[in-house]
Enzyme design. Structure first.
Site, PDB file in Angstrom:
ATOM      1  N   ARG A 193       1.038 -23.963  -8.954  1.00 24.33           N
ATOM      2  CA  ARG A 193       0.595 -24.540  -7.847  1.00 24.33           C
ATOM      3  C   ARG A 193       2.012 -25.225  -7.140  1.00 24.33           C
ATOM      4  O   ARG A 193       2.290 -26.463  -7.604  1.00 24.33           O
ATOM      5  CB  ARG A 193      -0.380 -25.433  -8.059  1.00 24.33           C
ATOM      6  CG  ARG A 193      -1.331 -25.907  -7.136  1.00 24.33           C
ATOM      7  CD  ARG A 193      -2.370 -27.052  -7.546  1.00 24.33           C
ATOM      8  NE  ARG A 193      -1.524 -28.364  -7.455  1.00 24.33           N
ATOM      9  CZ  ARG A 193      -1.668 -29.286  -8.475  1.00 24.33           C
ATOM     10  NH1 ARG A 193      -2.977 -29.192  -9.405  1.00 24.33           N
ATOM     11  NH2 ARG A 193      -0.926 -30.432  -8.571  1.00 24.33           N
ATOM     12  N   HIS A 199      -3.008 -30.477  -5.441  1.00 26.69           N
ATOM     13  CA  HIS A 199      -4.311 -29.789  -5.825  1.00 26.69           C
ATOM     14  C   HIS A 199      -5.017 -29.715  -4.647  1.00 26.69           C
ATOM     15  O   HIS A 199      -5.660 -28.576  -4.205  1.00 26.69           O
ATOM     16  CB  HIS A 199      -5.001 -30.795  -6.820  1.00 26.69           C
ATOM     17  CG  HIS A 199      -6.301 -30.233  -7.183  1.00 26.69           C
ATOM     18  ND1 HIS A 199      -6.423 -28.956  -7.831  1.00 26.69           N
ATOM     19  CD2 HIS A 199      -7.597 -30.814  -6.945  1.00 26.69           C
ATOM     20  CE1 HIS A 199      -7.828 -29.140  -8.060  1.00 26.69           C
ATOM     21  NE2 HIS A 199      -8.441 -30.035  -7.289  1.00 26.69           N
ATOM     22  N   TYR A 232       2.568 -37.082 -11.584  1.00 26.12           N
ATOM     23  CA  TYR A 232       2.256 -36.453 -12.822  1.00 26.12           C
ATOM     24  C   TYR A 232       3.297 -35.347 -13.265  1.00 26.12           C
ATOM     25  O   TYR A 232       3.218 -35.004 -14.190  1.00 26.12           O
ATOM     26  CB  TYR A 232       0.928 -36.305 -12.796  1.00 26.12           C
ATOM     27  CG  TYR A 232       0.143 -34.924 -11.794  1.00 26.12           C
ATOM     28  CD1 TYR A 232       0.419 -33.822 -11.992  1.00 26.12           C
ATOM     29  CD2 TYR A 232      -0.506 -35.891 -10.596  1.00 26.12           C
ATOM     30  CE1 TYR A 232      -0.121 -33.091 -10.921  1.00 26.12           C
ATOM     31  CE2 TYR A 232      -1.055 -34.810  -9.684  1.00 26.12           C
ATOM     32  CZ  TYR A 232      -0.805 -33.509 -10.001  1.00 26.12           C
ATOM     33  OH  TYR A 232      -1.440 -32.636  -9.144  1.00 26.12           O
TER      34      TYR A 232
END
Length: 391
Positions: free
Chosen positions: A286, A290, A299
């Site tokens: 990805r 998100h 993160y």
């Protein structure tokens, strides 16, 4: 403790190590691949892509236009025109490859990120924007394109898909000539690596296995369940979970549109002829957030993203077409011009969407409105009218 439990290997109880960077993990991954990141065709003993370069040019067009749709939708959200958007950036090959392997009889149960599959099924991208703008709850009829409404509840669509596939089975729509690519029906359930930890997904696996349902479970393993890395989701490769439920699993390079097409086509053929479910794990990344509410810089490492940019699904197809298929710049320029036109249409269409009338929602609860709903609709209309004329 670990050495005293009969039948359990000691390493099962070993302490969990620190998360492994997806960049590090990808160096050790084995998967089905037919087109390398450098644009070179390679062979695989079990899967092949036998279609011509015109089809590959079509894949390039699909992926480029879908990425532009995604980019435009993200921009619209940043400008306050959409409430939220779930980007597919980096996952175009997984979606276009699998989407183009479907036939007109197959049914799709998506999550909320399958914009590329929606494109393959002929769903107008404006309908997707309407959902994320909040003016409707999904304005397309699943029967028109064999593409169900987006599912926000994580993993729930796998149960819906399994039930639908069992219905196809009972309707006699499965089986027939095993050498026919169009005979029979199948269902595809899309979900992500994070959803694989949900109970619904595992329950769907059980039912699909026991009833031999004609369903393909297509997991886009983009390695981040929001902010949780894949090593916090599983101790083994996801595709290997299928063996525990009694059906085959396969891992494919999710950034390789040719391999994704070949693997999905074979899994669908297997389902249509009555051989049951398959789990396809499309190993991808990805590259965006998100959703537009997420900040992935909190993160994950920037070097991971740079590493995966070198595996870009669109660039590898462009490299193949340029170096091996003799495709010149006019083709790519025409695709970019088409993408510009789609972007302009999306922006104009999104900004001109009328605000919803709340009384309309009562009309869409059932195929035929019930007396109770009609009464509630009238009561709400009267209540809303009581505020007219007030400051």
């Amino acid at each position: 403790m670990s050495e005293s439990v009969p039948g359990i290997a000691p390493e099962v109880f070993a302490p969990v190590e620190a998360p492994v960077s997806p960049t590090q993990a990808s160096e050790e991954v084995e998967f089905v691949q037919l087109l390398t990141p450098e644009g070179e065709r390679v062979e695989h003993p079990d899967y092949s892509f036998d279609l011509d370069d015109e089809v590959i040019k079509g894949f390039y067009r699909d992926m480029t236009l879908v990425r532009r749709i995604d980019t435009e939708a993200t921009a619209l959200q940043r400008q306050g025109e959409l409430g939220i958007w779930a980007s597919l950036l980096g996952q175009e090959a997984a979606q276009i490859g699998s989407g183009r392997a479907l036939n007109k009889k197959d049914m799709v149960f998506p999550t909320y990120r399958e914009h590329g599959v929606a494109w393959c099924q002929g769903v107008d991208p404006l309908n997707l924007l309407g959902l994320f703008r909040g003016v409707d709850q999904g304005a397309w009829d699943p029967r028109d394109n064999n593409f169900h409404l987006y599912t926000i509840v994580i993993g729930a669509q796998t149960l819906h898909a399994t039930g639908y596939a069992m219905g196809q089975q009972r309707d006699g729509a499965v089986g027939g000539d095993p050498d026919s690519d169009t005979d029979g029906e199948a269902t595809v359930a899309y979900f992500g690596d994070g959803a694989s930890s949900q109970g619904d997904v595992n329950e769907a696996f059980i039912y699909a296995s026991v009833f031999n349902a004609p369903v393909v479970f297509f997991c886009q393993n983009n390695q981040w369940a929001i902010s949780e890395p894949i090593d916090r989701q599983t101790r083994i490769p996801l595709y290997q979970r299928a063996a525990g439920f009694g059906f085959p699993g396969v891992r494919v390079d999710g950034n390789d549109v040719l391999a994704t097409y070949a693997v999905t086509q074979q899994a669908l053929k297997r389902a249509r002829e009555g051989s049951g479910p398959t789990l396809v794990e499309a190993y991808t990344y990805r590259m965006g957030a998100h959703t537009t509410s997420d900040d992935p810089t909190k993160y994950r490492l920037s070097e991971d993203l740079e590493y995966w940019k070198l595996k870009d699904p669109i660039e590898r197809v462009k490299a193949y077409l340029t170096r091996s298929a003799g495709v010149g710049p006019d083709f790519f320029d025409a695709i970019e011009a088409e993408a510009d036109g789609i972007a302009a249409r999306l922006r104009e269409g999104c900004l001109s969407m009328p605000d919803p009338t709340l009384t309309d929602f009562f009309d869409h609860a059932y195929v035929e409105q019930t007396p109770q709903l009609a009464e509630q609709q009238a009561q709400y209309a009267a209540y809303a009218a009581s505020f007219e004329g007030e400051n």
